[in-house]
Design a protein around this motif. Structure first.
Motif, PDB file in Angstrom:
ATOM      1  N   ALA A   1      -6.330  -0.276   0.421  1.00 18.66           N
ATOM      2  CA  ALA A   1      -6.668   0.141   1.774  1.00 18.66           C
ATOM      3  C   ALA A   1      -7.865  -1.177   2.780  1.00 18.66           C
TER       4      ALA A   1
ATOM      5  N   LYS B   1      -5.408   3.386  -4.294  1.00 15.49           N
ATOM      6  CA  LYS B   1      -4.962   3.383  -2.787  1.00 15.49           C
ATOM      7  C   LYS B   1      -5.715   3.065  -1.191  1.00 15.49           C
TER       8      LYS B   1
ATOM      9  N   LEU C   1       1.010  -1.169  -0.072  1.00  8.91           N
ATOM     10  CA  LEU C   1      -0.211  -0.064   0.295  1.00  8.91           C
ATOM     11  C   LEU C   1       0.649   1.167   0.062  1.00  8.91           C
TER      12      LEU C   1
ATOM     13  N   VAL D   1       1.011   2.005  -3.775  1.00  9.10           N
ATOM     14  CA  VAL D   1       0.129   2.461  -4.114  1.00  9.10           C
ATOM     15  C   VAL D   1       0.050   3.396  -4.753  1.00  9.10           C
ATOM     16  N   SER D   2      -0.624   4.194  -6.123  1.00 10.05           N
ATOM     17  CA  SER D   2      -0.939   5.703  -6.623  1.00 10.05           C
ATOM     18  C   SER D   2      -2.617   6.027  -5.128  1.00 10.05           C
ATOM     19  N   GLU D   3      -2.728   6.877  -5.924  1.00  8.05           N
ATOM     20  CA  GLU D   3      -3.968   7.770  -6.135  1.00  8.05           C
ATOM     21  C   GLU D   3      -5.177   7.687  -6.982  1.00  8.05           C
TER      22      GLU D   3
END
Length: 604
Positions: free
Chosen positions: A42, A38, A9, A12-14
């Motif tokens: 999550a 993300k 995480l 990871v991109s938003e």
């Protein structure tokens, strides 16, 4: 080695995109999309996940993500991958059969209306449809041949006819093969048939009416009679159609579900004409809510398949991310697509019909012999019995704040619900809202009748309500000496969600732990829900009957005329109840003494 979600995480991109969850063998478990990758990923590694999602997360060995430019692009890519990879935890639409069409060729002087399973680039002509089933196509073809006498023979047969066939004799064909009709007249009839298939039957009726009147003026009475018969047949066709409107181009999706069973019905409406329905039983691998499940299904139905997208999609539940799905469908169709769940008029009738279809199809699934046999066998195994139980009875209580209390008893055997043995008990003489006393009275009446030789003894007695009701049932069986009956109590979970019930076997200290996917649990939930439905129906009938019967009827000296005056003067029974003795005496025909009697009867 377990999957390190924290390290994953952190990178990871938003951005929007799709993600693929893989198991240890590298096989895809689940494909999903997200507006913010993300945040969505999550959420899988926090608490409060349902059982099926926990099972998915426990199998994750790796997650692969693909960033997209927009959420719409992510939705399109998600459905493409689902169709290609068919992951076990996604909603899988197992309906890859092509939809049938009606085809009219342009290469023949006397074209037939042909059944086609799929479009072909080599065919030079028009396709009408698609239709939801082959039955819908054949029914439509039969109607058009009956009304407009369009041929249905193969071209090879047509080319070698020397005399009319039987279809001509029964007035289902105009015999163009032997020149009984001109090419122009046949083309006119064919065009009328096509217009009717496109939902323009009212326009065809007007044209035929004008032609009939013209034939009458020219004294061509045989032609006028033929046109008159066609008009009458078209009017009958219009009356049989579900709605009398030429407007409407929609697919209607309705979802019905019960523990262990799921059905989604899709009704197709084109040009205001209901073409038919298809039914699907997709898997619900992550135990999604109806809103989320239907959203996944609609997305895959159009974006994962090469299907015609109508101008309107009507759903039985509001879809999650409705605006996103509508945008994706609009991009695929090249025009605006409307998705709605609140509709009125004839669209509400379509929705109601789709819901009815889904519920009936679901009932058929639950009643299937193989399903019942599997569930009863699973219950025998769960309870550790030597033989499969032959008769299950379930009791439930229903009332409105203690008013019109009714207990229900429903019975299941190896053939499913045994409705001839269902019973209701009107509960009398117990304190309002005392469910335990109500259950005691119902069980006492049921098993006392059994002692007297009435009815059959159940193998398993299920009570809805948990510990208190289970203890009450055990007391009643002990007092009446009813032995050999297995007791099972069903207590709803804190969220009252199916699959989270607590099952008590014989005593409150002994629980029965069944997996949410267990056929035995599904059987218990099914009979519990049926007992609940039967109790509520009985309670509402009894309550409404009581409310329709005015409490003024039992008061001496108050006949129909005085009741009518009282209700009219005070605007209803509630106003009469709230009135004082002096106010009652003001009503025409009510003396002071009678007002005292009425007030005492209403207030004690």
């Amino acid at each position: 080695m377990s999957f390190d979600h924290r390290r994953f995480l952190a990178t990871v991109s938003e951005s929007p995109g799709i993600y693929r969850m893989l198991d240890a063998q590298g096989d895809t478990l689940y494909v999903g999309k997200a507006r913010r990758l993300k945040a969505r990923l999550a959420s899988y590694f926090r608490g409060a996940l349902n059982t099926k999602t926990q099972a998915l997360v426990s199998r994750i060995a790796d997650i692969q993500v693909t960033v997209t430019n927009s959420e719409t692009e992510a939705l399109l890519l998600e459905q493409t991958l689902i169709k290609e990879l068919r992951p076990p935890y996604n909603i899988l639409l197992r309906d890859d059969k092509s939809y049938p069409f009606i085809f009219v060729t342009d290469r023949h002087p006397f074209p037939a209306l042909e059944y086609k399973r799929a479009r072909s680039r080599r065919d030079d002509g028009r396709y009408l449809g698609p239709y939801p089933s082959s039955h819908a196509v054949r029914e439509s073809l039969s109607l058009m041949q009956k009304i407009f006498r369009i041929r249905n023979c193969e071209d090879s047969v047509f080319a070698h006819r020397t005399r009319p066939c039987l279809q001509y004799q029964i007035e289902r064909c105009s015999a163009p093969c032997v020149g009984h009709i001109s090419e122009a007249d046949y083309r006119r009839d064919l065009e009328h048939a096509v217009q009717c298939l496109e939902g323009k039957s009212e326009q065809v009726t007007r044209e035929l009416t004008e032609a009939m009147e013209a034939a009458s003026r020219e004294l061509a009475f045989e032609e006028a009679a033929r046109l008159r018969d066609q008009i009458q047949q078209l009017r009958q066709l219009q009356q049989r159609q579900f709605v009398d409107t030429a407007d409407g181009d929609a697919d209607v999706f309705a979802l019905a579900s019960r523990p262990g069973a799921l059905c989604i019905s899709v009704l197709s409406v084109r040009h205001g004409r209901l073409l038919g329905a298809r039914h699907h039983a997709p898997t619900n691998g992550l135990d999604l809510s109806p809103d989320a499940l239907l959203a996944e299904f609609v997305s895959q139905y159009y974006l994962g398949q090469a299907r015609e997208i109508p101008r309107e999609v009507i759903t039985s539940h509001p879809l999650e991310e409705r605006a996103l799905i509508a945008a994706a469908l609009g991009e695929r169709a090249g025009r605006q697509v409307r998705i709605v769940d609140q509709v009125r008029g004839h669209r509400a009738q379509w929705k109601s019909l789709a819901i009815t279809n889904a519920e009936q199809q679901l009932a058929g699934q639950l009643a299937s012999q193989s399903q019942l046999t599997r569930r009863f066998a699973a219950l025998r195994e769960a309870l550790g019995l030597e033989t499969t139980p032959a008769r299950l009875e379930c009791f439930d209580i229903s009332h409105s704040h203690g008013e019109a209390t009714v207990a229900s008893c429903v019975v299941f055997d190896e053939n499913g619900p045994r409705k001839s043995d269902y019973r209701r008990f009107n509960i009398e003489g117990v304190a309002a809202g005392d469910d335990y006393a109500a259950m005691r009275q119902a069980l006492t009446r049921r098993f006392r009748r059994l002692q007297e030789g009435e009815g059959q003894r159940p193998d398993i007695l299920i009570v809805d309500g948990g510990k208190g009701q289970l203890n009450m049932a055990r007391e009643v069986l002990g007092e009446l000496g009813a032995s050999g009956v297995i007791l099972l109590g069903v207590a709803k979970g804190t969220t009252r969600k199916a699959g989270l019930e607590t099952l008590f076997l014989e005593t409150v200290e002994r629980t029965l732990d069944l997996d949410g996917a267990s056929p035995a649990l599904h059987l218990i939930q099914h009979i519990r829900d049926e007992a609940h439905r039967f109790a509520i129906t009985g309670h509402r009938t009894r309550r409404d009957k009581v409310r329709r019967t005015s409490t003024l009827e039992g008061i001496p000296g108050v006949g129909p005329k005085r009741r009518r005056e009282l209700l009219r003067f005070f605007g209803g029974l509630q106003g009469v109840r709230q009135a004082s003795r002096e106010e009652l005496a003001r009503v025409p025909g009510i003396s002071a003494a009678l007002a005292e009697t009425i007030h005492r009867a209403l207030h004690g």
